[in-house]
Design a protein around this motif. Structure first.
Motif, PDB file in Angstrom:
ATOM      1  N   ASP A  38      42.574   2.333  -8.055  1.00  0.00           N
ATOM      2  CA  ASP A  38      41.650   1.610  -7.176  1.00  0.00           C
ATOM      3  C   ASP A  38      41.902   2.039  -5.736  1.00  0.00           C
ATOM      4  O   ASP A  38      43.034   1.949  -5.262  1.00  0.00           O
ATOM      5  CB  ASP A  38      41.848   0.102  -7.290  1.00  0.00           C
ATOM      6  CG  ASP A  38      41.224  -0.486  -8.527  1.00  0.00           C
ATOM      7  OD1 ASP A  38      40.704   0.289  -9.343  1.00  0.00           O
ATOM      8  OD2 ASP A  38      41.262  -1.708  -8.676  1.00  0.00           O
ATOM      9  N   VAL A  84      48.551  -7.377  -5.585  1.00  0.00           N
ATOM     10  CA  VAL A  84      47.536  -7.607  -6.612  1.00  0.00           C
ATOM     11  C   VAL A  84      48.187  -7.560  -8.001  1.00  0.00           C
ATOM     12  O   VAL A  84      47.662  -8.117  -8.959  1.00  0.00           O
ATOM     13  CB  VAL A  84      46.373  -6.590  -6.479  1.00  0.00           C
ATOM     14  CG1 VAL A  84      46.764  -5.224  -6.968  1.00  0.00           C
ATOM     15  CG2 VAL A  84      45.133  -7.063  -7.187  1.00  0.00           C
ATOM     16  N   ARG A 136      44.730  -0.724  -2.988  1.00  0.00           N
ATOM     17  CA  ARG A 136      44.848  -2.165  -2.771  1.00  0.00           C
ATOM     18  C   ARG A 136      46.325  -2.506  -2.642  1.00  0.00           C
ATOM     19  O   ARG A 136      47.194  -1.792  -3.127  1.00  0.00           O
ATOM     20  CB  ARG A 136      44.224  -2.930  -3.918  1.00  0.00           C
ATOM     21  CG  ARG A 136      42.724  -2.685  -3.951  1.00  0.00           C
ATOM     22  CD  ARG A 136      42.065  -3.637  -4.886  1.00  0.00           C
ATOM     23  NE  ARG A 136      40.690  -3.218  -5.085  1.00  0.00           N
ATOM     24  CZ  ARG A 136      39.663  -3.978  -4.792  1.00  0.00           C
ATOM     25  NH1 ARG A 136      39.841  -5.167  -4.302  1.00  0.00           N
ATOM     26  NH2 ARG A 136      38.452  -3.554  -5.009  1.00  0.00           N
ATOM     27  N   TYR A 182      42.588  -7.806  -1.232  1.00  0.00           N
ATOM     28  CA  TYR A 182      43.904  -7.166  -1.271  1.00  0.00           C
ATOM     29  C   TYR A 182      43.931  -5.851  -0.493  1.00  0.00           C
ATOM     30  O   TYR A 182      44.474  -4.851  -0.948  1.00  0.00           O
ATOM     31  CB  TYR A 182      44.371  -6.950  -2.717  1.00  0.00           C
ATOM     32  CG  TYR A 182      44.652  -8.237  -3.437  1.00  0.00           C
ATOM     33  CD1 TYR A 182      45.840  -8.923  -3.248  1.00  0.00           C
ATOM     34  CD2 TYR A 182      43.699  -8.784  -4.289  1.00  0.00           C
ATOM     35  CE1 TYR A 182      46.092 -10.117  -3.901  1.00  0.00           C
ATOM     36  CE2 TYR A 182      43.948  -9.993  -4.943  1.00  0.00           C
ATOM     37  CZ  TYR A 182      45.137 -10.636  -4.742  1.00  0.00           C
ATOM     38  OH  TYR A 182      45.394 -11.831  -5.381  1.00  0.00           O
ATOM     39  N   VAL A 183      43.366  -5.867   0.691  1.00  0.00           N
ATOM     40  CA  VAL A 183      43.374  -4.689   1.557  1.00  0.00           C
ATOM     41  C   VAL A 183      44.677  -4.709   2.355  1.00  0.00           C
ATOM     42  O   VAL A 183      44.965  -5.689   3.043  1.00  0.00           O
ATOM     43  CB  VAL A 183      42.168  -4.705   2.523  1.00  0.00           C
ATOM     44  CG1 VAL A 183      42.234  -3.549   3.501  1.00  0.00           C
ATOM     45  CG2 VAL A 183      40.875  -4.671   1.734  1.00  0.00           C
ATOM     46  N   TRP A 242      45.579  -0.578 -10.828  1.00  0.00           N
ATOM     47  CA  TRP A 242      45.951  -0.588  -9.409  1.00  0.00           C
ATOM     48  C   TRP A 242      46.114   0.832  -8.867  1.00  0.00           C
ATOM     49  O   TRP A 242      45.674   1.129  -7.759  1.00  0.00           O
ATOM     50  CB  TRP A 242      47.240  -1.383  -9.215  1.00  0.00           C
ATOM     51  CG  TRP A 242      47.792  -1.275  -7.830  1.00  0.00           C
ATOM     52  CD1 TRP A 242      47.338  -1.916  -6.718  1.00  0.00           C
ATOM     53  CD2 TRP A 242      48.898  -0.479  -7.419  1.00  0.00           C
ATOM     54  NE1 TRP A 242      48.096  -1.565  -5.636  1.00  0.00           N
ATOM     55  CE2 TRP A 242      49.060  -0.680  -6.038  1.00  0.00           C
ATOM     56  CE3 TRP A 242      49.770   0.386  -8.078  1.00  0.00           C
ATOM     57  CZ2 TRP A 242      50.062  -0.058  -5.306  1.00  0.00           C
ATOM     58  CZ3 TRP A 242      50.760   1.012  -7.343  1.00  0.00           C
ATOM     59  CH2 TRP A 242      50.895   0.780  -5.977  1.00  0.00           C
ATOM     60  N   THR A 284      36.973   2.159  -8.478  1.00  0.00           N
ATOM     61  CA  THR A 284      37.770   1.407  -9.443  1.00  0.00           C
ATOM     62  C   THR A 284      37.641   2.050 -10.815  1.00  0.00           C
ATOM     63  O   THR A 284      36.712   2.808 -11.066  1.00  0.00           O
ATOM     64  CB  THR A 284      37.299  -0.063  -9.547  1.00  0.00           C
ATOM     65  OG1 THR A 284      35.942  -0.081  -9.961  1.00  0.00           O
ATOM     66  CG2 THR A 284      37.443  -0.788  -8.226  1.00  0.00           C
ATOM     67  N   THR A 293      41.314  -9.811   3.115  1.00  0.00           N
ATOM     68  CA  THR A 293      40.017  -9.534   2.509  1.00  0.00           C
ATOM     69  C   THR A 293      39.050  -9.084   3.593  1.00  0.00           C
ATOM     70  O   THR A 293      38.886  -9.787   4.593  1.00  0.00           O
ATOM     71  CB  THR A 293      39.465 -10.799   1.813  1.00  0.00           C
ATOM     72  OG1 THR A 293      40.390 -11.208   0.813  1.00  0.00           O
ATOM     73  CG2 THR A 293      38.115 -10.535   1.173  1.00  0.00           C
ATOM     74  N   HIS A 330      48.397  -8.508   3.423  1.00  0.00           N
ATOM     75  CA  HIS A 330      47.097  -8.087   2.896  1.00  0.00           C
ATOM     76  C   HIS A 330      46.031  -9.080   3.320  1.00  0.00           C
ATOM     77  O   HIS A 330      46.330 -10.166   3.810  1.00  0.00           O
ATOM     78  CB  HIS A 330      47.117  -7.930   1.371  1.00  0.00           C
ATOM     79  CG  HIS A 330      47.338  -9.206   0.622  1.00  0.00           C
ATOM     80  ND1 HIS A 330      46.338 -10.121   0.403  1.00  0.00           N
ATOM     81  CD2 HIS A 330      48.447  -9.717   0.057  1.00  0.00           C
ATOM     82  CE1 HIS A 330      46.819 -11.139  -0.285  1.00  0.00           C
ATOM     83  NE2 HIS A 330      48.098 -10.932  -0.499  1.00  0.00           N
TER      84      HIS A 330
END
Length: 168
Positions: free
Chosen positions: A85, A31, A27, A148-149, A82, A98, A131, A129
């Protein structure tokens, strides 16, 4: 698009025989902005209070150390979350893994994806970033919004390419 910071062993752990991973990313770093800024803010406030109160106020000084330690642990925990993930897109499915202590893998088959969208807020456009929104025939949407891609435009186009390949 494979993130070079992700070890190949991490990716291989989730692949089926004959499956190719086409996207492997963490991510976006943003984030972490809220939890780390909160942790730094709490630590800075505690240090400022320690400097403000003279040494005679030992109770205040003793109470500040747990706040600083708790803020540091909280920020470290969010960083570890983070780091563990991931978003994987293979030629067959989309996965989000995750968890630090307990691993959780959410997966949807590309064949089940009926609609793919992405959205970017103003902050997301500035920082890079977005979604991804996956809609499928499955009644339970365990993997619907992936937030948060990083590089959402590129990943979206790659996933659309895979979806249209699957239809042919």
């Amino acid at each position: 698009m494979l993130d070079p910071s992700i070890k190949p062993k991490t990716v291989q752990r989730y692949l089926l025989p004959g499956e190719k991973c086409l996207v492997a990313v963490r991510r976006h770093w943003s984030v972490l902005s809220r939890p780390l800024s909160t942790a730094f803010g709490v630590a800075a406030l505690a240090i400022a209070m320690a400097l403000y109160f003279p040494e005679e106020h030992a109770v205040v000084h003793l109470a500040l150390w747990p706040a600083v330690i708790a803020a540091a642990l909280w920020g470290t925990w969010h960083f570890l979350v983070w780091r563990h993930d991931y978003l994987f897109v293979t030629d067959r499915r989309v996965m989000v893994t995750t968890g630090v202590l307990t691993r959780r893998v959410l997966m949807v088959s590309l064949a089940k994806v009926t609609e793919l969208k992405f959205q970017r807020s103003l902050t997301g456009r500035i920082l890079g970033h977005g979604t991804l929104i996956l809609e499928s025939d499955v009644t339970e949407d365990a993997l619907k919004d992936v937030e948060y891609v990083p590089w959402p435009d590129t990943i979206y186009v790659r996933m659309c390419d895979l979806l249209f390949e699957a239809e042919e």
